[in-house]
Design a protein around this motif. Structure first.
Motif, PDB file in Angstrom:
ATOM      1  N   TYR A 180       0.841  -1.204   0.000  1.00 49.50           N
ATOM      2  CA  TYR A 180       0.000   0.000   0.000  1.00 49.50           C
ATOM      3  C   TYR A 180       0.875   1.252   0.000  1.00 49.50           C
ATOM      4  O   TYR A 180       2.081   1.181   0.265  1.00 49.50           O
ATOM      5  N   SER A 181       0.221   2.387  -0.264  1.00 49.70           N
ATOM      6  CA  SER A 181       0.934   3.673  -0.276  1.00 49.70           C
ATOM      7  C   SER A 181       1.544   3.979   1.098  1.00 49.70           C
ATOM      8  O   SER A 181       2.504   4.739   1.189  1.00 49.70           O
ATOM      9  N   ARG A 191      -3.748   3.481  -0.169  1.00 53.20           N
ATOM     10  CA  ARG A 191      -4.052   3.057  -1.543  1.00 53.20           C
ATOM     11  C   ARG A 191      -3.286   1.780  -1.860  1.00 53.20           C
ATOM     12  O   ARG A 191      -2.056   1.749  -1.691  1.00 53.20           O
ATOM     13  N   LYS A 192      -3.977   0.754  -2.332  1.00 50.57           N
ATOM     14  CA  LYS A 192      -3.252  -0.461  -2.737  1.00 50.57           C
ATOM     15  C   LYS A 192      -2.585  -0.201  -4.082  1.00 50.57           C
ATOM     16  O   LYS A 192      -3.218   0.314  -4.999  1.00 50.57           O
ATOM     17  N   LEU A 193      -1.299  -0.545  -4.175  1.00 46.12           N
ATOM     18  CA  LEU A 193      -0.559  -0.249  -5.403  1.00 46.12           C
ATOM     19  C   LEU A 193      -0.605  -1.468  -6.317  1.00 46.12           C
ATOM     20  O   LEU A 193      -0.230  -2.557  -5.892  1.00 46.12           O
ATOM     21  N   ILE A 196       4.918  -1.570  -8.271  1.00 45.20           N
ATOM     22  CA  ILE A 196       5.923  -0.674  -7.690  1.00 45.20           C
ATOM     23  C   ILE A 196       7.279  -1.143  -8.207  1.00 45.20           C
ATOM     24  O   ILE A 196       7.457  -2.339  -8.477  1.00 45.20           O
ATOM     25  N   THR A 239       0.223  -6.923  -5.353  1.00 39.59           N
ATOM     26  CA  THR A 239       1.080  -5.882  -5.939  1.00 39.59           C
ATOM     27  C   THR A 239       2.283  -6.537  -6.604  1.00 39.59           C
ATOM     28  O   THR A 239       2.944  -7.387  -5.998  1.00 39.59           O
ATOM     29  N   GLU A 248       0.400   6.613 -11.687  1.00 41.34           N
ATOM     30  CA  GLU A 248      -0.888   7.241 -12.006  1.00 41.34           C
ATOM     31  C   GLU A 248      -0.681   8.717 -12.306  1.00 41.34           C
ATOM     32  O   GLU A 248       0.162   9.359 -11.664  1.00 41.34           O
ATOM     33  N   ARG A 254       5.009   7.563  -4.453  1.00 44.39           N
ATOM     34  CA  ARG A 254       4.408   6.216  -4.490  1.00 44.39           C
ATOM     35  C   ARG A 254       4.039   5.775  -3.069  1.00 44.39           C
ATOM     36  O   ARG A 254       3.023   5.139  -2.866  1.00 44.39           O
ATOM     37  N   GLY A 255       4.887   6.090  -2.120  1.00 41.97           N
ATOM     38  CA  GLY A 255       4.595   5.591  -0.775  1.00 41.97           C
ATOM     39  C   GLY A 255       5.246   6.415   0.328  1.00 41.97           C
ATOM     40  O   GLY A 255       6.148   7.220   0.087  1.00 41.97           O
ATOM     41  N   LEU A 403      -2.866  10.744  -2.246  1.00 42.01           N
ATOM     42  CA  LEU A 403      -2.829   9.276  -2.191  1.00 42.01           C
ATOM     43  C   LEU A 403      -4.075   8.644  -1.559  1.00 42.01           C
ATOM     44  O   LEU A 403      -4.272   7.435  -1.674  1.00 42.01           O
TER      45      LEU A 403
END
Ligand code: ADP
Ligand code: ASP
Ligand code: MG
Length: 418
Positions: A180-181, A191-193, A196, A239, A248, A254-255, A403
Motif C-alpha cells: 500500500y501507499s 491506496r493499494k498499489l 511498484i 502488488t 498514475e 508512491r509511498g 494518495l
C-alpha cells in the motif's frame, strides 16, 4: 507448468486452522499443474516469544550462537506442521530446514547474508512430485553453524531460493492485500498499489515499511525475480514488484514509510582540523554501528558542531565509542536525543518534479512541528521529527500527495498486531 515459490508469513500460519488453510491453497496451486516450493515463517508471535524466553534465562545479552539455535526452532515447527497438513490432503510433500535446502550464509549470527544456495535437494524432491516446504529465516555457515537472516528474513529466503531455482514467480503471502501507499494499519484509506519498482520498494523497505525485508527486494532486483505481494486471506490481486512501474497521472509519491528506531547524536565544539569526521565514523564502523543522516554546521572560532542519526538500539554503544575517542578528536560535549521518527516519502517520479520536498516541509510545519534533520536521494526525502504525532503527520502527507482513496484497506490477522 510454472515453478512457483510461495512464502507465508507468521500471521498466515498463526494457528492450526490457518495452517490448514495455507495447505489447501498450496495444494490448489500444485493441482493446477504448477510445481510449488513453499517458504514459511514461525507461527504467529513465536519468534518474539522465544526472544522473551531467552531474556528470562539471561540477564545479559544471550550468546548470539545459542540465540540463532533457539530462534530457528520456530520455523522448524512450521515446516513440519505444514508438511503434515499438505500430506493429509493427499499431496506428497517434504519439509526441509534451511541447511537441508542448501542455504549457506556468512559466519555472522543474528543477521547473516546468504552467500550461496545449493538447491539440488529441493529440485530433486520437486522432480519426485513433492510440494517442497522450506524453513525461512535460517541458513548454515560452511563450518556447519546455524545462522539467522535478521528479523523478517523469511522473505529473503523465499526470493533467494526463487532466484536459485529460476522460479517463474515468487509470491509473498501476508496479512494485507498487497503493498500500500503506506501502512494500511495506520492510514485506513491507504491506496493499494497495483505495481511498484524494485528501487522504490527497496527505499520503502529500508525506511521502515515492514511488508518486505529489504534484502529480499535487493535479491529480487539483482536477479530480476518477478515478485508479487498478496493476501493469504483472500484471492484478490496483489502488488507486482518489478523493474519499471507505471505511475498514475498527477501522482509523484508512491509511498510513505516511517521508522521509530532512530536516535540523534550531536557532537558540539569539535576542533577544526582535517580528518575529524573520518575518525568518528571509522570508530563507529569498527563497532558495526551504521550511521544514517549526517549534518555538519559551519565552523565558528575554530570549532564545528555535527549531528548524525543511528538506530536507537545502537545509541548507548555509539555514545560510548565517542567518549572513548574524546581526547583524540577533541570536542566540547556530546549529547543524544530520543523520541524521534524518520518519516520518508518515496517515488521514482520525484527526481523530475520540482517542489515535492518543499511540500513535505510545508505539511509538517503546518502541523506546528519542526524538522530536526533532512536527507534526500533521487527518489526519496526523509525528515527526522518528534515522534509524538506520527500518525497525524503520515495522514496529512498522504492527503497532500493525493494518495487517499475512499476504499478501506483489507487488513487480515489480529487487529492489535502493532
Ligand atoms: P508477515 O508475517 O506476513 O511477514 P509482516 O508483519 O512482516 O507480515 O508484514 C506485513 C505488515 O506490514 C502489514 O500487516 C502492515 O501492517 C505492514 N506494512 C507496513 N507498511 C506497509 C505498506 N506500505 N503496505 C502494506 N503493508 C505494510
Ligand atoms: N520468524 C522470523 C521473524 O519473526 C522471520 C520472519 O518472520 O520472516 O522475524
Ligand atoms: Mg514479514
Amino acid at each position: 507448468m510454472s515453478l512457483i515459490v510461495m512464502k507465508f508469513g507468521g500471521s498466515s500460519v498463526g494457528d492450526a486452522e490457518r495452517m490448514k488453510r495455507v495447505a489447501n491453497r498450496v495444494v490448489e496451486r500444485q493441482r493446477e499443474g504448477n510445481r510449488c516450493v513453499v517458504v514459511v515463517s514461525a507461527m504467529g508471535d513465536t519468534t518474539d516469544d522465544l526472544i522473551d524466553l531467552s531474556k528470562q534465562i539471561c540477564t545479559v545479552t544471550p550468546p548470539a550462537r545459542e540465540m540463532d539455535m533457539l530462534l530457528t526452532t520456530g520455523e522448524q515447527v512450521s515446516v513440519a506442521l505444514l508438511s503434515m497438513a499438505v500430506q493429509s490432503l493427499g499431496q506428497p510433500a517434504v519439509s526441509f530446514t534451511g541447511w537441508q535446502a542448501g542455504m549457506y550464509t556468512e559466519a555472522v549470527h543474528g543477521k547473516a547474508r546468504i552467500t550461496d544456495i545449493q538447491p539440488e535437494r529441493v529440485l530433486k524432491a520437486l522432480d519426485q512430485g513433492n510440494v517442497v516446504i522450506v524453513a525461512g529465516f535460517q541458513g548454515m555457515t560452511t563450518d556447519g553453524e546455524i545462522t539467522t537472516l535478521g528479523r523478517g528474513g523469511s522473505d529473503t529466503t523465499a526470493v533467494a531460493l526463487a532466484a536459485a531455482i529460476q522460479a517463474d514467480v515468487c509470491e509473498i503471502f501476508t496479512d494485507v492485500d498487497g503493498i500500500y501507499s503506506t501502512d494500511p494499519r495506520v492510514v485506513k484509506c491507504a491506496r493499494k498499489l497495483p505495481e511498484i519498482t524494485y528501487d522504490e520498494m527497496l527505499e520503502l523497505a529500508n525506511l521502515g515499511a515492514a511488508v518486505l525485508h529489504p534484502r529480499a527486494v535487493e535479491y529480487a532486483k539483482n536477479y530480476n525475480v518477478p515478485l508479487v505481494v498478496r493476501s493469504s486471506f483472500n484471492h484478490n490481486a496483489g502488488t507486482n514488484v518489478k523493474e519499471e512501474a507505471a505511475m498514475e497521472q498527477g501522482i509523484v509519491v508512491r509511498g510513505i514509510a516511517s521508522d521509530k528506531n532512530v536516535a540523534r547524536i550531536s557532537i558540539l565544539g569539535v576542533e577544526e582540523k582535517p580528518g575529524q569526521l573520518a575518525k568518528v565514523f571509522t570508530a563507529l564502523a569498527n563497532e558495526q554501528i551504521d550511521v544514517d543522516i549526517i549534518v555538519q554546521s559551519g565552523v565558528m572560532n575554530g570549532a564545528a558542531d555535527f549531528s548524525f542519526t543511528v538506530a536507537l538500539t545502537d545509541k548507548d554503544k555509539a555514545l560510548e565509542v565517542i567518549q572513548s575517542i574524546r581526547s583524540e578528536v577533541g570536542f566540547r560535549e556530546v549529547s543524544s536525543q530520543e523520541n524521534l521518527v524518520k518519516v520518508s516519502i518515496v517515488g521514482a517520479g520525484m527526481v523530475s518534479t520540482p517542489g515535492v520536498a518543499a511540500k513535505m516541509f510545508e505539511v509538517i510545519s503546518n502541523l506546528g512541528l519542526s524538522i530536526n534533520m533532512v536527507s534526500t536521494s533521487e527518489i526519496k526525502t526523509s525528515c527526522v521529527i518528534d515522534n509524538s504525532r506520527l500518525n497525524e503527520v503520515i495522514q496529512a502527507l498522504h492527503t497532500a500527495y493525493g494518495l487517499d482513496t475512499d476504499q478501506q484497506a483489507f487488513v487480515g490477522g489480529p487487529a492489535d498486531r502493532r
